[in-house]
Design a protein around this motif. Structure first.
Motif, mmCIF file in Angstrom:
data_model
loop_
_atom_site.group_PDB
_atom_site.id
_atom_site.type_symbol
_atom_site.label_atom_id
_atom_site.label_comp_id
_atom_site.label_asym_id
_atom_site.label_seq_id
_atom_site.Cartn_x
_atom_site.Cartn_y
_atom_site.Cartn_z
ATOM 1 N N ALA A 49 -10.589 48.784 -45.425
ATOM 2 C CA ALA A 49 -10.862 48.604 -43.995
ATOM 3 C C ALA A 49 -10.369 49.790 -43.178
ATOM 4 N N LYS A 50 -9.303 50.434 -43.644
ATOM 5 C CA LYS A 50 -8.765 51.590 -42.925
ATOM 6 C C LYS A 50 -9.571 52.862 -43.193
ATOM 7 N N ARG A 51 -10.352 52.877 -44.263
ATOM 8 C CA ARG A 51 -11.115 54.072 -44.628
ATOM 9 C C ARG A 51 -12.500 54.120 -43.994
ATOM 10 N N PHE A 52 -12.999 52.998 -43.512
ATOM 11 C CA PHE A 52 -14.355 52.941 -42.978
ATOM 12 C C PHE A 52 -14.352 52.447 -41.547
ATOM 13 N N LYS A 53 -15.330 52.936 -40.762
ATOM 14 C CA LYS A 53 -15.526 52.483 -39.389
ATOM 15 C C LYS A 53 -16.930 51.901 -39.296
ATOM 16 N N THR B 10 -23.988 49.601 -33.743
ATOM 17 C CA THR B 10 -25.305 49.306 -34.300
ATOM 18 C C THR B 10 -25.239 48.859 -35.754
ATOM 19 N N GLY B 11 -24.021 48.843 -36.335
ATOM 20 C CA GLY B 11 -23.856 48.347 -37.695
ATOM 21 C C GLY B 11 -23.818 49.399 -38.782
ATOM 22 N N LYS B 12 -23.810 50.667 -38.388
ATOM 23 C CA LYS B 12 -23.702 51.722 -39.401
ATOM 24 C C LYS B 12 -22.259 51.806 -39.882
ATOM 25 N N ILE B 13 -22.075 52.152 -41.158
ATOM 26 C CA ILE B 13 -20.738 52.319 -41.717
ATOM 27 C C ILE B 13 -20.475 53.820 -41.850
ATOM 28 N N LEU B 14 -19.343 54.262 -41.292
ATOM 29 C CA LEU B 14 -18.987 55.671 -41.310
ATOM 30 C C LEU B 14 -17.757 55.893 -42.172
ATOM 31 N N GLY C 146 -13.969 67.570 -40.575
ATOM 32 C CA GLY C 146 -13.183 66.657 -39.754
ATOM 33 C C GLY C 146 -13.990 65.531 -39.156
ATOM 34 N N LYS C 147 -15.299 65.633 -39.206
ATOM 35 C CA LYS C 147 -16.160 64.639 -38.564
ATOM 36 C C LYS C 147 -16.477 63.484 -39.508
ATOM 37 N N TYR C 148 -16.918 62.378 -38.920
ATOM 38 C CA TYR C 148 -17.333 61.220 -39.699
ATOM 39 C C TYR C 148 -18.772 61.390 -40.159
ATOM 40 N N LYS C 149 -19.104 60.755 -41.272
ATOM 41 C CA LYS C 149 -20.438 60.828 -41.842
ATOM 42 C C LYS C 149 -20.903 59.417 -42.154
#
Length: 66
Positions: free
Chosen positions: A11-15, A19-23, A45-48
């Motif tokens: 849970a700490k590794r993903f956002k 809209t429901g996308k997982i980053l 450094g950015k989320y993907k």
């Protein structure tokens, strides 16, 4: 049937976006940074967005974020 517990480390590794996308964060920003350009380090450094094939597996593990 009891509720499934959330895997707290996952849970700490993903956002999850509105809209429901997982980053997730990109790898490669911990060490060996001197050989990477400033542009490459900024990009790391950015989320993907998570690969669609992994959505079902990750979504079941981080159930409380949905």
């Amino acid at each position: 049937m009891p509720k499934m517990k959330t895997n707290r480390s996952a849970a700490k590794r993903f956002k999850v976006t509105a809209t429901g996308k997982i980053l997730h964060k990109k790898s490669g920003k911990r060490h060996l940074l001197r050989k990477k350009s400033a542009k490459a380090k900024r990009a790391l450094g950015k989320y993907k967005e998570l690969f669609k094939g992994y959505y079902h597996h990750v979504a079941t593990v981080i159930a409380d974020k949905f």
